[in-house]
Design an enzyme around this catalytic site. Sequence first.
Site, mmCIF file in Angstrom:
data_model
loop_
_atom_site.group_PDB
_atom_site.id
_atom_site.type_symbol
_atom_site.label_atom_id
_atom_site.label_comp_id
_atom_site.label_asym_id
_atom_site.label_seq_id
_atom_site.Cartn_x
_atom_site.Cartn_y
_atom_site.Cartn_z
ATOM 1 N N GLN A 179 0.810 -1.219 0.000
ATOM 2 C CA GLN A 179 0.000 0.000 0.000
ATOM 3 C C GLN A 179 0.849 1.277 0.000
ATOM 4 O O GLN A 179 0.438 2.294 -0.544
ATOM 5 C CB GLN A 179 -0.967 -0.009 1.190
ATOM 6 C CG GLN A 179 -2.062 -1.044 0.992
ATOM 7 C CD GLN A 179 -3.046 -1.082 2.132
ATOM 8 O OE1 GLN A 179 -2.773 -0.604 3.224
ATOM 9 N NE2 GLN A 179 -4.194 -1.695 1.892
ATOM 10 N N GLY A 216 13.251 2.248 -6.650
ATOM 11 C CA GLY A 216 14.348 1.887 -5.746
ATOM 12 C C GLY A 216 15.695 2.221 -6.373
ATOM 13 O O GLY A 216 15.829 3.204 -7.096
ATOM 14 N N GLU A 266 11.517 30.460 -17.281
ATOM 15 C CA GLU A 266 10.241 31.117 -17.592
ATOM 16 C C GLU A 266 9.475 31.456 -16.310
ATOM 17 O O GLU A 266 8.277 31.233 -16.201
ATOM 18 C CB GLU A 266 9.431 30.270 -18.570
ATOM 19 C CG GLU A 266 10.211 30.146 -19.875
ATOM 20 C CD GLU A 266 9.412 29.651 -21.053
ATOM 21 O OE1 GLU A 266 8.183 29.769 -21.013
ATOM 22 O OE2 GLU A 266 10.047 29.152 -21.992
ATOM 23 N N SER A 295 9.333 29.201 -9.462
ATOM 24 C CA SER A 295 8.091 28.981 -8.699
ATOM 25 C C SER A 295 7.809 30.169 -7.782
ATOM 26 O O SER A 295 6.658 30.584 -7.620
ATOM 27 C CB SER A 295 8.206 27.699 -7.873
ATOM 28 O OG SER A 295 8.285 26.597 -8.744
HETATM 29 C C1 LIG Z 1 18.627 25.560 -18.956
HETATM 30 C C2 LIG Z 1 18.131 26.969 -18.941
HETATM 31 C C3 LIG Z 1 17.576 27.511 -20.098
HETATM 32 C C4 LIG Z 1 17.159 28.839 -20.117
HETATM 33 N N1 LIG Z 1 16.692 29.386 -21.288
HETATM 34 C C5 LIG Z 1 16.492 30.737 -21.350
HETATM 35 C C6 LIG Z 1 16.197 31.375 -22.619
HETATM 36 O O1 LIG Z 1 16.055 30.728 -23.654
HETATM 37 N N2 LIG Z 1 16.104 32.726 -22.634
HETATM 38 C C7 LIG Z 1 16.245 33.501 -21.521
HETATM 39 O O2 LIG Z 1 16.163 34.722 -21.633
HETATM 40 N N3 LIG Z 1 16.494 32.915 -20.312
HETATM 41 C C8 LIG Z 1 16.629 31.566 -20.206
HETATM 42 N N4 LIG Z 1 16.919 30.967 -18.998
HETATM 43 C C9 LIG Z 1 17.045 31.808 -17.821
HETATM 44 C C10 LIG Z 1 15.942 31.598 -16.800
HETATM 45 O O3 LIG Z 1 14.734 32.159 -17.226
HETATM 46 C C11 LIG Z 1 16.449 32.165 -15.470
HETATM 47 O O4 LIG Z 1 17.459 31.265 -15.005
HETATM 48 C C12 LIG Z 1 15.366 32.334 -14.439
HETATM 49 O O5 LIG Z 1 14.534 33.421 -14.795
HETATM 50 C C13 LIG Z 1 15.900 32.584 -13.032
HETATM 51 O O6 LIG Z 1 16.871 33.574 -13.034
HETATM 52 P P1 LIG Z 1 18.268 33.300 -12.287
HETATM 53 O O7 LIG Z 1 18.792 32.003 -12.770
HETATM 54 O O8 LIG Z 1 19.126 34.493 -12.442
HETATM 55 O O9 LIG Z 1 17.860 33.110 -10.758
HETATM 56 P P2 LIG Z 1 17.670 34.293 -9.675
HETATM 57 O O10 LIG Z 1 16.728 35.307 -10.190
HETATM 58 O O11 LIG Z 1 19.015 34.742 -9.231
HETATM 59 O O12 LIG Z 1 16.959 33.512 -8.488
HETATM 60 C C14 LIG Z 1 17.652 32.831 -7.448
HETATM 61 C C15 LIG Z 1 16.605 32.410 -6.394
HETATM 62 O O13 LIG Z 1 15.993 33.583 -5.822
HETATM 63 C C16 LIG Z 1 14.582 33.506 -5.951
HETATM 64 N N5 LIG Z 1 14.048 34.852 -6.129
HETATM 65 C C17 LIG Z 1 14.462 35.810 -7.005
HETATM 66 N N6 LIG Z 1 13.729 36.911 -6.883
HETATM 67 C C18 LIG Z 1 12.820 36.661 -5.883
HETATM 68 C C19 LIG Z 1 11.760 37.412 -5.267
HETATM 69 N N7 LIG Z 1 11.488 38.664 -5.659
HETATM 70 N N8 LIG Z 1 11.052 36.820 -4.296
HETATM 71 C C20 LIG Z 1 11.312 35.550 -3.895
HETATM 72 N N9 LIG Z 1 12.283 34.787 -4.437
HETATM 73 C C21 LIG Z 1 13.022 35.340 -5.415
HETATM 74 C C22 LIG Z 1 14.348 32.631 -7.176
HETATM 75 O O14 LIG Z 1 13.044 32.065 -7.176
HETATM 76 C C23 LIG Z 1 15.450 31.588 -6.997
HETATM 77 O O15 LIG Z 1 15.033 30.623 -6.085
HETATM 78 C C24 LIG Z 1 17.268 29.629 -18.939
HETATM 79 C C25 LIG Z 1 17.777 29.063 -17.771
HETATM 80 C C26 LIG Z 1 18.205 27.761 -17.763
HETATM 81 C C27 LIG Z 1 18.785 27.204 -16.483
#
Ligand SMILES: Cc1cc2nc3c(=O)[nH]c(=O)nc-3n(C[C@H](O)[C@H](O)[C@H](O)COP(=O)(O)OP(=O)(O)OC[C@H]3O[C@@H](n4cnc5c(N)ncnc54)[C@H](O)[C@@H]3O)c2cc1C
Length: 389
Positions: free
Chosen positions: A282, A342, A366, A369
């Site tokens: 279960q 597993g 994009e 969360s």
């Molecule tokens: C494999 C891959 C492909 C991608 N492809 C593209 C693409 O084609 N074009 C493009 O333009 N981008 C692309 N991205 C970029 C992607 O959209 C960003 O990585 C994403 O928006 C997060 O930005 P960051 O990595 O700088 O994280 P950060 O913004 O530095 O975030 C770090 C942490 O802080 C949290 N955080 C940030 N701000 C806040 C807030 N105000 N309140 C609470 N929590 C917060 C975030 O949720 C996260 O947990 C890609 C990323 C990856 C990894």
Amino acid sequence: MIVQAHDPAFTEMLAQVRHFIRDICMPLEEQIDRDDQIPEPVVEQMRALGLFGHSIPAEYGGSGLDTEALARINIEVSQAAPVIRARFGGNTGIASESLIADGTDAQKRQWLPLLASGRITGCFALTELDAGSDATALGTRAERTDSGWVINGRKRYITNAPIADLFTVFARTDDSRRGGSGISAFLVPRSTPGLNAPPGPRKMGQHGSPVGEVLLDNCRVPHEALLGGREGQGFRSAMKALNKQRINLAALCVGPAIRLVEEMFAFARSRKQFGMPVAEFQLVQQMVAESNTEVHAARALVLETARARDRGEDVTMEASMCKLFASEMCGRVADRAVQVMGGAGYMAGNVAERFYRDVRLFRLYEGTSQIHLLNIMRQMQSRAADARN
Ligand SMILES: Cc1cc2nc3c(=O)[nH]c(=O)nc-3n(C[C@H](O)[C@H](O)[C@H](O)COP(=O)(O)OP(=O)(O)OC[C@H]3O[C@@H](n4cnc5c(N)ncnc54)[C@H](O)[C@@H]3O)c2cc1C
């Protein structure tokens, strides 16, 4: 003409895609993960099936699917390794939506047929070192000259940049305006002097989907490269495309979860311990049943939101909910799939191990969360304020 989910032509299209995904792509998943590359004959079949142009209007050579039809296709294609969809996903998603929404007639005629046919690959270059979740903090600058624009800056994490032919580059054109209003978008062909997009680093998962930097060093483009021909509109164009894109992405989280439920269910029924299939226990049943329930809930939310968008309703909040719920759901299902299997689920080459790595990305790009949670709350507050007025 817009193709809807209940059109007989769409049923036929969906059947063809299902055959391609199950019979051609699934057997190649392990090879693609290992080689970090999708074989060119498979990409050629994607072109022949019209996968690069599903969301592009028929007048520009695409299939013109409505939001629900596109969601159904996305749920189907993402049952194979997510990199399959990533190969054509830019063209039929984020890299063409701003152009469809706000491009000039000449820009649409020049680029959309090439994107729809898959003859060129597009990419969407927004993110930078200091501009991730806070995308309007971008440091890339475009300066107007008599002959056009000169762009300088550095983008990172750009899907398909190492192989793209057309880059939608976001750059600040007006320092006096804050936020998105001083940002413009430019359509920059790969051959433009000053643009460089070298091979990117290896990632946790989604091997076969190249991601890398875009280096812009005195990159000169003509006036016609400015998206929509209007300065300061670029960020708004990107945001316009986002509701649809978030529904697309949520649908892409449902497909892998459907696949993982199938895989964990089959495994649980065949793997024996204590003299019986583990599916008889279960505690294992709970993991499978919860996963299946969550998949159905996400699928229903995505399709209902897609239908609401097709009816012309404002789905800004619901699209964020779709992206948040479906991506988190997919992560939970992938985690349970490893658990149900597993030790086998932890071994390289196992479908659960591969999807576990691949789907982790869905909660990051994009809009993370956290950003979607904030957006949902902001939308609730703004709807409450509207209701009071
Ligand atoms: C494999 C891959 C492909 C991608 N492809 C593209 C693409 O084609 N074009 C493009 O333009 N981008 C692309 N991205 C970029 C992607 O959209 C960003 O990585 C994403 O928006 C997060 O930005 P960051 O990595 O700088 O994280 P950060 O913004 O530095 O975030 C770090 C942490 O802080 C949290 N955080 C940030 N701000 C806040 C807030 N105000 N309140 C609470 N929590 C917060 C975030 O949720 C996260 O947990 C890609 C990323 C990856 C990894």
